[in-house]
Scaffold this motif. Structure first.
Motif, short mmCIF file in Angstrom:
data_model
loop_
_atom_site.label_atom_id
_atom_site.label_comp_id
_atom_site.label_asym_id
_atom_site.label_seq_id
_atom_site.Cartn_x
_atom_site.Cartn_y
_atom_site.Cartn_z
N SER A 17 0.84 -1.21 0.00
CA SER A 17 0.00 0.00 0.00
C SER A 17 0.86 1.25 0.00
O SER A 17 0.58 2.22 -0.72
N ALA A 21 0.99 3.94 -2.98
CA ALA A 21 0.68 5.34 -2.68
C ALA A 21 1.84 6.24 -3.11
O ALA A 21 1.63 7.33 -3.63
N ARG A 24 1.81 6.81 -6.81
CA ARG A 24 0.73 7.66 -7.27
C ARG A 24 1.00 9.14 -6.98
O ARG A 24 0.36 10.02 -7.53
N GLU A 35 -5.81 13.78 -11.47
CA GLU A 35 -6.82 13.22 -10.57
C GLU A 35 -7.60 14.35 -9.92
O GLU A 35 -7.06 15.42 -9.64
N THR A 39 -10.95 11.86 -5.99
CA THR A 39 -10.22 10.60 -6.22
C THR A 39 -9.08 10.47 -5.24
O THR A 39 -8.87 9.39 -4.65
N ARG A 40 -8.33 11.55 -5.03
CA ARG A 40 -7.22 11.49 -4.06
C ARG A 40 -7.74 11.25 -2.65
O ARG A 40 -7.15 10.49 -1.89
N TRP A 43 -8.64 7.61 -2.27
CA TRP A 43 -7.45 6.78 -2.08
C TRP A 43 -6.94 6.90 -0.65
O TRP A 43 -6.56 5.91 -0.02
#
Length: 165
Positions: A17, A21, A24, A35, A39-40, A43
């Motif tokens: 994870s 992360a 991204r 994004e 969306t952020r 996440w």
């Protein structure tokens, strides 16, 4: 064993994870879609939920599977009765400093190795006699009356069950 496996898998999931992360984050390549804030946020919330769930689930699984359920198992998978389980605890407290017995992990050097004594075939009556009378009728290194009554019987049953296995 299961607790260890769950523990390792949980840390693998957390590590992956974190790597995902990290991959991204940063600036998006030129010409790619950016994004949205939603969306952020999704996440971030999802990652937080996964970490919290693993923080609760891993300890819960370890607590559930790490009970006293193996207390009645002797060496070689022999199922011990409650008296023999009590005998194992009493042996560890009173006898393991002098005697060797693989079933208890005892490596005493003063008394005989109970796994090899009589070819590992110790009868409960023999062990009970040794507990009650000692060796050399109390004049040897093992004193008489180390344990009494049911405690002596429990140790005798335990030793005769696991000796030589």
């Amino acid at each position: 064993m299961i607790g260890t496996l769950v523990f390792v898998l949980a840390f693998l999931a957390i590590g992956l994870s974190v790597v995902l992360a990290a991959m991204r984050s940063g600036r998006p390549p030129a010409g790619s879609k950016t994004e949205t804030r939603a969306t952020r946020r999704a996440w971030g919330v999802g990652l937080g939920v996964v970490i919290v769930l693993l923080g609760i689930a891993v300890p819960a699984v370890v607590l559930i599977t790490n009970g006293d359920d193996h207390a009645s198992q002797g060496i070689g998978g022999v199922e011990l009765t409650s008296a023999q389980t009590n005998g194992r605890a009493l042996f560890a407290k009173n006898c393991a400093t002098c005697h060797s017995l693989a079933g208890s992990g005892a490596v005493g050097r003063v008394g005989p190795d109970l796994d090899t004594l009589n070819g590992g075939d110790l009868k409960p009556a023999f062990v009970l006699d040794a507990i009650q009378n000692g060796r050399a009728r109390g004049n040897g290194q093992m004193p008489a009356d180390l344990l009494f009554g049911n405690e002596a019987k429990d140790v005798a049953e335990y030793v005769s069950t696991v000796a030589g296995r």
